[in-house]
Design an enzyme around this catalytic site. Structure first.
Site, PDB file in Angstrom:
ATOM      1  N   LYS A 170      23.639  28.168   8.339  1.00 22.92           N
ATOM      2  CA  LYS A 170      24.334  26.916   8.691  1.00 22.92           C
ATOM      3  C   LYS A 170      23.954  25.828   7.605  1.00 22.92           C
ATOM      4  CE  LYS A 170      25.571  28.378  12.865  1.00 22.92           C
ATOM      5  NZ  LYS A 170      26.913  28.577  13.005  1.00 22.92           N
ATOM      6  N   ASP A 204      28.073  28.305   6.828  1.00 26.93           N
ATOM      7  CA  ASP A 204      28.871  28.016   7.937  1.00 26.93           C
ATOM      8  C   ASP A 204      28.653  26.455   8.221  1.00 26.93           C
ATOM      9  OD1 ASP A 204      30.356  27.511  10.191  1.00 26.93           O
ATOM     10  OD2 ASP A 204      29.259  29.148  11.461  1.00 26.93           O
ATOM     11  N   GLU A 230      32.391  28.887   5.767  1.00 23.34           N
ATOM     12  CA  GLU A 230      33.253  29.140   7.079  1.00 23.34           C
ATOM     13  C   GLU A 230      33.332  27.631   7.784  1.00 23.34           C
ATOM     14  OE1 GLU A 230      31.526  32.116   9.707  1.00 23.34           O
ATOM     15  OE2 GLU A 230      31.639  30.831  11.534  1.00 23.34           O
ATOM     16  N   GLU A 256      36.936  30.704  14.864  1.00 25.59           N
ATOM     17  CA  GLU A 256      36.283  30.692  16.317  1.00 25.59           C
ATOM     18  C   GLU A 256      36.896  29.552  17.163  1.00 25.59           C
ATOM     19  OE1 GLU A 256      32.688  29.870  14.101  1.00 25.59           O
ATOM     20  OE2 GLU A 256      31.895  28.519  15.987  1.00 25.59           O
ATOM     21  N   ASP A 279      37.517  34.825  18.001  1.00 29.96           N
ATOM     22  CA  ASP A 279      36.577  34.774  18.824  1.00 29.96           C
ATOM     23  C   ASP A 279      37.110  35.463  20.176  1.00 29.96           C
ATOM     24  OD1 ASP A 279      33.436  33.961  19.972  1.00 29.96           O
ATOM     25  OD2 ASP A 279      34.934  33.884  21.438  1.00 29.96           O
ATOM     26  N   HIS A 306      34.558  36.586  15.172  1.00 32.04           N
ATOM     27  CA  HIS A 306      33.203  35.582  15.590  1.00 32.04           C
ATOM     28  C   HIS A 306      32.641  36.259  16.726  1.00 32.04           C
ATOM     29  CE1 HIS A 306      31.697  31.938  17.626  1.00 32.04           C
ATOM     30  NE2 HIS A 306      30.979  31.858  16.543  1.00 32.04           N
ATOM     31  N   GLU A 331      29.421  40.470  13.404  1.00 34.12           N
ATOM     32  CA  GLU A 331      28.471  39.338  13.520  1.00 34.12           C
ATOM     33  C   GLU A 331      27.404  39.782  14.369  1.00 34.12           C
ATOM     34  OE1 GLU A 331      30.151  35.338  14.197  1.00 34.12           O
ATOM     35  OE2 GLU A 331      28.243  34.539  13.793  1.00 34.12           O
TER      36      GLU A 331
HETATM   37 MG   LIG Z   1      30.813  29.597  12.905  1.00 34.88          MG
END
Ligand SMILES: [Mg+2]
Length: 380
Positions: A170, A204, A230, A256, A279, A306, A331
């Site tokens: 992240k 991300d 991302e 996502e 997703d 995702h 993932e």
């Molecule tokens: Mg993400």
């Protein structure tokens, strides 16, 4: 065969350690599962992305009364009719997550009734295993940045020691912590230093930046050989995505937060991403994501779904991934989560680098109803 019961099964797990991405601090993980039963004893399971609230009411009060008595084998027709009814009733507030969970349960049911895995119903699998990447590296409640950086580096080493050759971290510290975009780059640098040059690193931002910040960050991520960047900016800004995807050397990934075919068509037509990440419990279920994956393939864009849910959404991900024509990965969220690891009798076997595609009927998993009940939420 007729549907006799459609039920929302809300489950929640309170986290021992809170964590954050650029947008939220998480104290718990929760899902609204969908259970569909038939007069022949088959049971199908699905999962709606997002909070229990909303999904639960939609499943119980709006979908169940209509779906009861229908033939569950006509999955695509039922999906279309639910979507058309939703559009007429809820307009642009179309409940994509609810429709996704119901769609997934119907596919599981049909697979079980035909004694075939979903990937076979979708035209057959193109792979028997897939490379997994580790998702983790969330922000933690720490006092100084050096501690966070050390945590990121240690976690990365742990993923690599477990066998992963790709991981996602992240970034977007500015909104939820005392730090900002320069520290975002330092976090990625710390991971690169910890794992060396041979590991794939993805970053991300969960829509943290404006266009200018995203350009600055993207250029520096490229210096650390980041595999993709991302959700750099808000997902409504498709032109911004197209601009970043054109001007940055680091590939842009997102998906996502988009739902249904028309949104993904718009994204693809605008060359807004280099990797597309629908997703399944959110974009419209298995029916929709299979179409998105085909559309992406026809436009030479790799589709990497995702996945950030329970054991049910991982299983659904594997069924779709089995059928994706081009390059892909799965993932694998590695934050502690019993709703991913404990609610099925045969959890997804992950040896740290590849995951086998299950060949059992439907989603290929057996829900452990007793364990599931221990996480069930009765009141929200
Ligand atoms: Mg993400």
């Amino acid at each position: 065969m007729r549907i006799t019961n459609v039920e929302a099964v809300p489950i929640r797990h309170e986290l021992e350690d809170t964590f954050a991405n650029s947008q939220h601090w998480y104290n718990s993980r929760e899902y609204c599962l969908v259970k569909i039963e038939t007069d022949r004893g088959f049971v199908g399971w699905g999962e709606c992305y997002g909070p229990i609230a909303g999904n639960r009411e939609m499943v119980e009060k709006w979908i169940a009364p209509w779906l009861n008595g229908k033939n569950p084998m006509h999955v695509r027709e039922l999906h279309e009719k639910i979507a058309v009814r939703a559009r007429a009733s809820y307009h642009s507030f179309l409940p994509a997550t609810t429709i996704s969970g119901v769609d997934m349960a119907l596919w599981d049911l049909r697979g079980k009734a035909e004694s075939k895995p979903i990937h076979e119903l979708l035209g057959g699998k193109r792979r028997s295993s897939v490379t997994a990447y580790a998702t983790g590296h969330y922000f933690r409640d720490v006092d100084n940045f050096e501690t966070l950086k050390e945590l990121f580096a240690e976690e990365a080493k742990g993923h690599v020691e477990a066998g992963f050759a790709a991981l996602k971290a992240k970034i977007g510290l500015d909104r939820n912590t005392p730090w900002g975009i320069e520290e975002d780059i330092e976090l990625i640098g710390a991971i690169r230093e910890a794992v060396g040059d041979d590991v794939r690193i993805m970053a991300d931002a969960n829509q943290a930046y404006d266009r200018t910040e995203a350009k600055w960050v993207g250029r520096r991520l490229a210096e650390h050989d980041v595999y993709y960047f991302e959700e750099p900016i808000p997902v409504e800004d498709i032109q911004g995505y197209a601009h970043l995807n054109e001007c940055l050397s680091v590939p842009i990934a997102a998906g996502e937060c988009w739902a249904f075919i028309h949104e993904f068509e718009h994204v693809i037509r605008n060359n807004a991403v280099s990797y597309i990440q629908p997703d399944i419990p959110s974009a419209g279920g298995i029916t929709t994501v299979q179409t998105i994956a085909r559309l992406a393939n026809e436009n030479n864009i790799p589709c990497i779904p995702h996945i950030w849910g329970s054991a049910i959404s991982i299983a659904a991900g594997l069924q779709i991934i089995a059928t994706i024509p081009g390059r892909t990965m799965i993932e694998f969220d590695r934050t502690p989560n019993p709703l991913r690891d404990d609610i099925v009798a045969n959890p997804i076997d992950n040896d740290g680098n590849t995951v086998s595609i299950p060949d059992g009927p439907g989603l290929g998993i057996e829900v452990d109803q007793d364990t599931l009940n221990t996480y069930r939420v009765n009141k929200i």
